[in-house]
Enzyme design. Structure first.
Site, PDB file in Angstrom:
ATOM      1  CB  SER A  17      -0.919   0.007   1.227  1.00 51.39           C
ATOM      2  OG  SER A  17      -1.842  -1.060   1.187  1.00 51.39           O
ATOM      3  CD  GLU A  51      -3.695  14.413   5.286  1.00 47.42           C
ATOM      4  OE1 GLU A  51      -3.774  13.447   6.068  1.00 47.42           O
ATOM      5  OE2 GLU A  51      -3.118  14.345   4.194  1.00 47.42           O
ATOM      6  CG  HIS A 107      -9.917   7.455   3.018  1.00 50.09           C
ATOM      7  ND1 HIS A 107     -10.565   8.520   2.438  1.00 50.09           N
ATOM      8  CD2 HIS A 107      -8.694   7.926   3.397  1.00 50.09           C
ATOM      9  CE1 HIS A 107      -9.771   9.572   2.452  1.00 50.09           C
ATOM     10  NE2 HIS A 107      -8.634   9.240   3.037  1.00 50.09           N
ATOM     11  NE  ARG A 133      -8.026   9.204   6.998  1.00 48.15           N
ATOM     12  CZ  ARG A 133      -6.870   8.695   6.615  1.00 48.15           C
ATOM     13  NH1 ARG A 133      -6.543   7.464   6.997  1.00 48.15           N
ATOM     14  NH2 ARG A 133      -6.036   9.395   5.872  1.00 48.15           N
ATOM     15  CG  HIS A 164      -7.706   3.938   4.034  1.00 47.10           C
ATOM     16  ND1 HIS A 164      -7.113   4.066   2.795  1.00 47.10           N
ATOM     17  CD2 HIS A 164      -7.003   4.758   4.874  1.00 47.10           C
ATOM     18  CE1 HIS A 164      -6.108   4.917   2.861  1.00 47.10           C
ATOM     19  NE2 HIS A 164      -6.011   5.343   4.122  1.00 47.10           N
ATOM     20  NE  ARG A 187      -3.904   4.926   9.167  1.00 49.49           N
ATOM     21  CZ  ARG A 187      -3.857   5.825   8.181  1.00 49.49           C
ATOM     22  NH1 ARG A 187      -3.323   7.022   8.411  1.00 49.49           N
ATOM     23  NH2 ARG A 187      -4.336   5.546   6.996  1.00 49.49           N
TER      24      ARG A 187
END
Length: 519
Positions: A38, A109, A223, A271, A332, A367
């Protein structure tokens, strides 16, 4: 054919490469690669708190995103050692984007309180990190062997002492005093994922076969914004949340903002929050996607920062600069994995794990954005340091082969996991998944799917990226981590505590770490 090495590292992503490079000067290392994993697909960047940005603030954001389920000591290691590992990566030749004054460009982010995401090529950070590490590897003494690892060698005393690897039509044995799993996550156990097809959870299945414990397998991150291409399976293009960091917003089918009023950080919420909001909106509207609107962002910013996203959009006939683009959540990242200590050691002698396959506790129940490349760099070096200082003694016991085997109906397994263990879960669906998986054998994909399902079934509350509609709130009675091991029939099962795990292994009693402790 048989080979011998000090250490075998399985996987050639950021975690595996960092581990191998950290050992190159002191140990004989073989790196096994079944593909790039990945890492080259990672878009956003590497989060790093330095200068005026205090690592304690990065730690706070990480633990908030992790829903209070992180290991504080390992989070400290992540945020404090991260800038050092980033500096070393730059010294190895990694080229990151810079401002006009020569300083590193940092962006914002989801879940972060301030811009701390270092990036390369706009939105091609993973590819640049991978290039730099591979280039350094080629200058080292590490031997690279292409092929898929299909088994482990285990001594009669329980130690892992090597691997079985398929190289073309040949099956090779490589003996080693330590084996490091750096195999990535479980993306291809789901129908649709942002991960490539080679990321299918083999390392998880290998660890279980050797007798290792898994932890936090219920925490599978989706995600929020994979590009909706019309395909319902396979690898989907990622739309990095850095697009939202530059000002893009999510809208429903009626043009209304989805995240306004749902969270103080709105479109830049963690997320799990954004993915659940999108899933609820899609379910309410009977749609298979929502819209990401970046039309208010300056076109030159989009062109400079997101060439990969622009190209992906162009391939399906949409223009990020002038129109809203269709997005939907996709699998994800695995936040749990093989249980390890601070230096990557599992509870099986000779077996180590690092990167997404490992459960270090730095991600907790969800995460934080751009902490994954960082984890690979930091804990790859920690594993390398541990094995430089103290390599396991050579085990001279008789050896047996632990082979993965094959899955009978892989597409059906993926469909079951996607249907019942996605963003929204409930007890009835999870029980149905257990029943349906029972007839599908003990191949690696089925083993991984069962591990996720039994952990999600056991956790009767909601936190982070594990959300159950029949238990929609966090419950302090579930503050302990869910441990998964193989039962006597070779099927994943949960253990109510580490005491049970110790009894099952005939080992001394140990107490299960509770979430939020520093033990």
């Amino acid at each position: 054919m048989k080979r011998v090495a000090d250490v075998v590292v399985i996987g050639s992503g950021v975690a595996g490469l960092s581990t191998a490079l950290g050992l190159a000067a002191t140990r004989e290392v073989v790196l096994l690669s079944a593909g790039d994993g990945s890492t080259p697909w990672a878009q956003g960047g590497i989060s790093a708190a330095y200068g005026e940005d205090d690592p304690l603030d990065h730690s706070y954001d990480t633990e908030v995103a992790g829903a209070g389920f992180c290991d504080p000591r390992n989070v400290r290691a992540l945020v404090e050692e991260g800038p050092q590992r980033l500096a070393e990566l730059i010294a190895q030749g990694a080229r990151f984007d810079r401002n006009s004054d020569g300083s590193l460009s940092r962006t914002l982010e989801g879940g972060h309180g301030r811009p701390r995401i270092v990036h390369a090529g706009g939105d091609a950070t993973g590819a640049e990190v991978h290039r730099a590490l591979l280039s350094a590897l080629q200058r080292s003494s590490v031997r690279t062997v292409p092929g898929r690892t299909v088994g482990l060698l285990q001594s009669e005393y329980g130690s892992v002492v090597g691997v079985l690897v398929e190289t073309g039509t040949e099956l090779q044995q490589i003996e080693a005093r330590a084996v490091v799993l750096a195999t990535g996550g479980i993306g291809n156990a789901y129908l649709a994922s942002t991960n490539p097809a080679t990321v299918r959870g083999d390392g998880i299945a290998l660890a279980l076969r050797a007798g290792a414990s898994l932890v936090d397998m219920e925490f599978v991150q989706f995600h929020p914004t994979a590009l909706h291409t019309g395909e319902t399976s396979g690898q989907l293009p990622l739309v990095t949340e850095a697009v939202r960091g530059e000002g893009a917003v999510l809208r429903d089918a009626h043009g209304r903002r989805i995240m306004a009023g749902r969270h103080p950080r709105a479109d830049l919420a963690p997320r799990d929050v954004v993915a659940r909001a999108i899933e609820a909106t899609m379910r309410r509207d009977g749609s298979d996607h929502v819209w990401l609107d970046a039309t208010a962002v300056a076109p030159d910013v989009l062109r400079r920062r997101f060439p990969t996203v622009l190209a992906s959009c162009a391939r399906i006939g949409v223009d990020l600069l002038t129109e809203q683009i269709p997005v939907a959540p996709a699998e994800h990242f695995l936040c749990g994995g093989v249980r390890t200590d601070r230096n990557g050691a599992t509870d099986v002698p000779g077996l180590y794990a690092v990167g997404e396959v490992a459960a270090t506790g730095v991600h907790g129940a969800n995460r934080l954005a751009s902490n994954s490349l960082l984890e690979g760099l930091v804990f790859g070096r920690r594993v390398a340091t541990a094995l430089t200082l103290d390599l396991p003694a050579k085990d001279v016991g008789r050896v047996r082969e632990l082979k993965l085997g094959d899955d009978r109906q892989p597409e059906r397994i993926r469909a079951i996991l996607s249907r019942y263990a996605g963003i929204r879960r409930d007890g009835a669906g999870l029980n149905a998944a257990v029943d349906e998986l029972d007839s599908l054998g003990a191949g690696p994909l089925a083993t991984v799917a069962r591990a996720v399902v039994v952990a999600a079934t056991a956790r009767q509350d909601s936190r982070g990226c594990h959300w159950r509609s029949d238990h929609p709130h966090a419950d302090e009675r579930w503050d302990e981590h869910i441990v998964v091991r193989l039962d006597h029939e070779g099927r994943p099962t949960t253990l109510s505590s580490a005491v049970d795990a110790a009894v099952a292994l005939g080992r001394p009693r140990v107490e299960l770490q509770r979430a939020g402790t520093d033990e």
